[in-house]
Design a protein around this motif. Sequence first.
Motif, mmCIF file in Angstrom:
data_model
loop_
_atom_site.group_PDB
_atom_site.id
_atom_site.type_symbol
_atom_site.label_atom_id
_atom_site.label_comp_id
_atom_site.label_asym_id
_atom_site.label_seq_id
_atom_site.Cartn_x
_atom_site.Cartn_y
_atom_site.Cartn_z
ATOM 1 N N ARG A 1 23.221 -8.809 -30.041
ATOM 2 C CA ARG A 1 22.148 -9.572 -29.391
ATOM 3 C C ARG A 1 20.954 -8.667 -29.074
ATOM 4 O O ARG A 1 19.799 -9.059 -29.269
ATOM 5 N N GLY A 2 21.220 -7.461 -28.608
ATOM 6 C CA GLY A 2 20.140 -6.538 -28.291
ATOM 7 C C GLY A 2 19.319 -6.156 -29.508
ATOM 8 O O GLY A 2 18.098 -6.007 -29.426
ATOM 9 N N ASN A 3 19.984 -5.987 -30.660
ATOM 10 C CA ASN A 3 19.272 -5.694 -31.897
ATOM 11 C C ASN A 3 18.322 -6.822 -32.268
ATOM 12 O O ASN A 3 17.189 -6.583 -32.692
ATOM 13 N N LEU A 4 18.769 -8.059 -32.109
ATOM 14 C CA LEU A 4 17.917 -9.199 -32.440
ATOM 15 C C LEU A 4 16.789 -9.362 -31.423
ATOM 16 O O LEU A 4 15.671 -9.755 -31.771
ATOM 17 N N GLU A 5 17.092 -9.039 -30.172
ATOM 18 C CA GLU A 5 16.110 -9.266 -29.113
ATOM 19 C C GLU A 5 14.989 -8.232 -29.126
ATOM 20 O O GLU A 5 13.875 -8.506 -28.658
ATOM 21 N N ARG B 1 7.183 -8.521 -29.497
ATOM 22 C CA ARG B 1 6.154 -9.532 -29.772
ATOM 23 C C ARG B 1 5.859 -10.397 -28.547
ATOM 24 O O ARG B 1 5.145 -11.381 -28.636
ATOM 25 N N LYS B 2 6.461 -10.024 -27.432
ATOM 26 C CA LYS B 2 6.221 -10.702 -26.154
ATOM 27 C C LYS B 2 6.604 -12.185 -26.202
ATOM 28 O O LYS B 2 5.946 -13.035 -25.600
ATOM 29 N N ILE B 3 7.700 -12.483 -26.914
ATOM 30 C CA ILE B 3 8.244 -13.837 -26.917
ATOM 31 C C ILE B 3 8.943 -14.072 -25.576
ATOM 32 O O ILE B 3 9.707 -13.229 -25.101
ATOM 33 N N LYS B 4 8.703 -15.204 -24.977
ATOM 34 C CA LYS B 4 9.264 -15.489 -23.657
ATOM 35 C C LYS B 4 10.782 -15.581 -23.709
ATOM 36 O O LYS B 4 11.372 -15.909 -24.721
ATOM 37 N N SER B 5 11.384 -15.302 -22.566
ATOM 38 C CA SER B 5 12.838 -15.173 -22.468
ATOM 39 C C SER B 5 13.575 -16.407 -22.973
ATOM 40 O O SER B 5 14.551 -16.303 -23.727
ATOM 41 N N GLU B 6 13.138 -17.587 -22.590
ATOM 42 C CA GLU B 6 13.830 -18.812 -23.001
ATOM 43 C C GLU B 6 13.789 -18.984 -24.507
ATOM 44 O O GLU B 6 14.811 -19.322 -25.123
ATOM 45 N N GLU B 7 12.648 -18.739 -25.117
ATOM 46 C CA GLU B 7 12.559 -18.871 -26.576
ATOM 47 C C GLU B 7 13.367 -17.785 -27.267
ATOM 48 O O GLU B 7 13.992 -18.040 -28.301
ATOM 49 N N ARG B 8 13.368 -16.573 -26.715
ATOM 50 C CA ARG B 8 14.201 -15.507 -27.295
ATOM 51 C C ARG B 8 15.642 -15.940 -27.335
ATOM 52 O O ARG B 8 16.331 -15.781 -28.354
ATOM 53 N N HIS B 9 16.119 -16.488 -26.236
ATOM 54 C CA HIS B 9 17.511 -16.919 -26.131
ATOM 55 C C HIS B 9 17.824 -17.982 -27.193
ATOM 56 O O HIS B 9 18.853 -17.904 -27.879
ATOM 57 N N LEU B 10 16.951 -18.963 -27.341
ATOM 58 C CA LEU B 10 17.176 -20.034 -28.303
ATOM 59 C C LEU B 10 17.172 -19.504 -29.738
ATOM 60 O O LEU B 10 18.036 -19.855 -30.550
ATOM 61 N N ARG B 11 16.201 -18.656 -30.040
ATOM 62 C CA ARG B 11 16.105 -18.110 -31.401
ATOM 63 C C ARG B 11 17.328 -17.270 -31.758
ATOM 64 O O ARG B 11 17.874 -17.374 -32.857
ATOM 65 N N ILE B 12 17.738 -16.424 -30.829
ATOM 66 C CA ILE B 12 18.877 -15.538 -31.096
ATOM 67 C C ILE B 12 20.152 -16.346 -31.295
ATOM 68 O O ILE B 12 20.922 -16.099 -32.237
ATOM 69 N N ALA C 1 19.804 -11.111 -39.764
ATOM 70 C CA ALA C 1 19.450 -11.933 -38.600
ATOM 71 C C ALA C 1 18.308 -11.309 -37.813
ATOM 72 O O ALA C 1 17.412 -12.007 -37.337
ATOM 73 N N ARG C 2 18.324 -9.989 -37.660
ATOM 74 C CA ARG C 2 17.267 -9.300 -36.910
ATOM 75 C C ARG C 2 15.908 -9.487 -37.587
ATOM 76 O O ARG C 2 14.884 -9.641 -36.923
ATOM 77 N N ALA C 3 15.900 -9.472 -38.929
ATOM 78 C CA ALA C 3 14.643 -9.684 -39.652
ATOM 79 C C ALA C 3 14.191 -11.130 -39.566
ATOM 80 O O ALA C 3 13.004 -11.425 -39.373
ATOM 81 N N LEU C 4 15.132 -12.064 -39.679
ATOM 82 C CA LEU C 4 14.778 -13.482 -39.765
ATOM 83 C C LEU C 4 14.503 -14.128 -38.414
ATOM 84 O O LEU C 4 13.823 -15.154 -38.349
ATOM 85 N N VAL C 5 15.005 -13.532 -37.338
ATOM 86 C CA VAL C 5 14.772 -14.123 -36.015
ATOM 87 C C VAL C 5 13.295 -14.071 -35.639
ATOM 88 O O VAL C 5 12.835 -14.817 -34.770
#
Length: 223
Positions: free
Chosen positions: A96-100, A106-117, A148-152
């Motif tokens: 999860r940390g690698n994807l995050e 890119r300063k994506i907000k926490s909620e969207e980060r969670h959903l994307r990951i 996944a890290r690239a595509l997220v």
Amino acid sequence: MISLDAVSKKFDERTAVDNISLDIEQAERVVIFGPSGCGKTTLLRLVAGLIAPDSGRIMMGGEVVSGSGRVILPPEQRNLGFVFQDLALWPHLSVRGNLEFGLKARKIKSEERHLRINEMLDLVGLGERSGSRPDELSGGEQQRVALARALVLHPTALLLDEPLSSLDRELNLQLRSDILRLYERLGFTLVYITHDSEEARAIATRMIRMANGRILEIQSAPV
């Protein structure tokens, strides 16, 4: 979408890429293949913006992103996903940390980060391994983390540099299938590097054969 116009690159006295012009259309699966040292990885690094061409120019979406001797638009602003041959996973971070990591940059907000990951981990079948570190994963699982890290990041194009070369035959075939499944699901442009012509035919809609820094042949492949 991606256009190379008379692009050349030398390292000392060796010409790695020699006057290449190439257009890659949106949602194509382009595979560049040839023997080691033919210039295919250098070409991919030029597209990514990791190095600058000595001459010629590279355009994306009609905008010049690299010109003679300089990178105009840096890699992080090109909206490209890149999977290196050695994967380059962060060893101290969980899956999860690698994807995050990139999403935070890119300063994506926490909620969207969670959903994307969560969505991406489900797509690559690693939802139950999200807390594991890379050294706790198999080779195939590590490869899926890199994808996944690239595509997220929701890239418009995914650049893969011989991503399956270190895997055995069975795992190689499985990961090919995974890459094509992700392509169909997400609709990105794929630029893929390999030395294996059979692998190229299995993945490509268009195959680019290189040798000595030049394009020798361009051919369509079965879809």
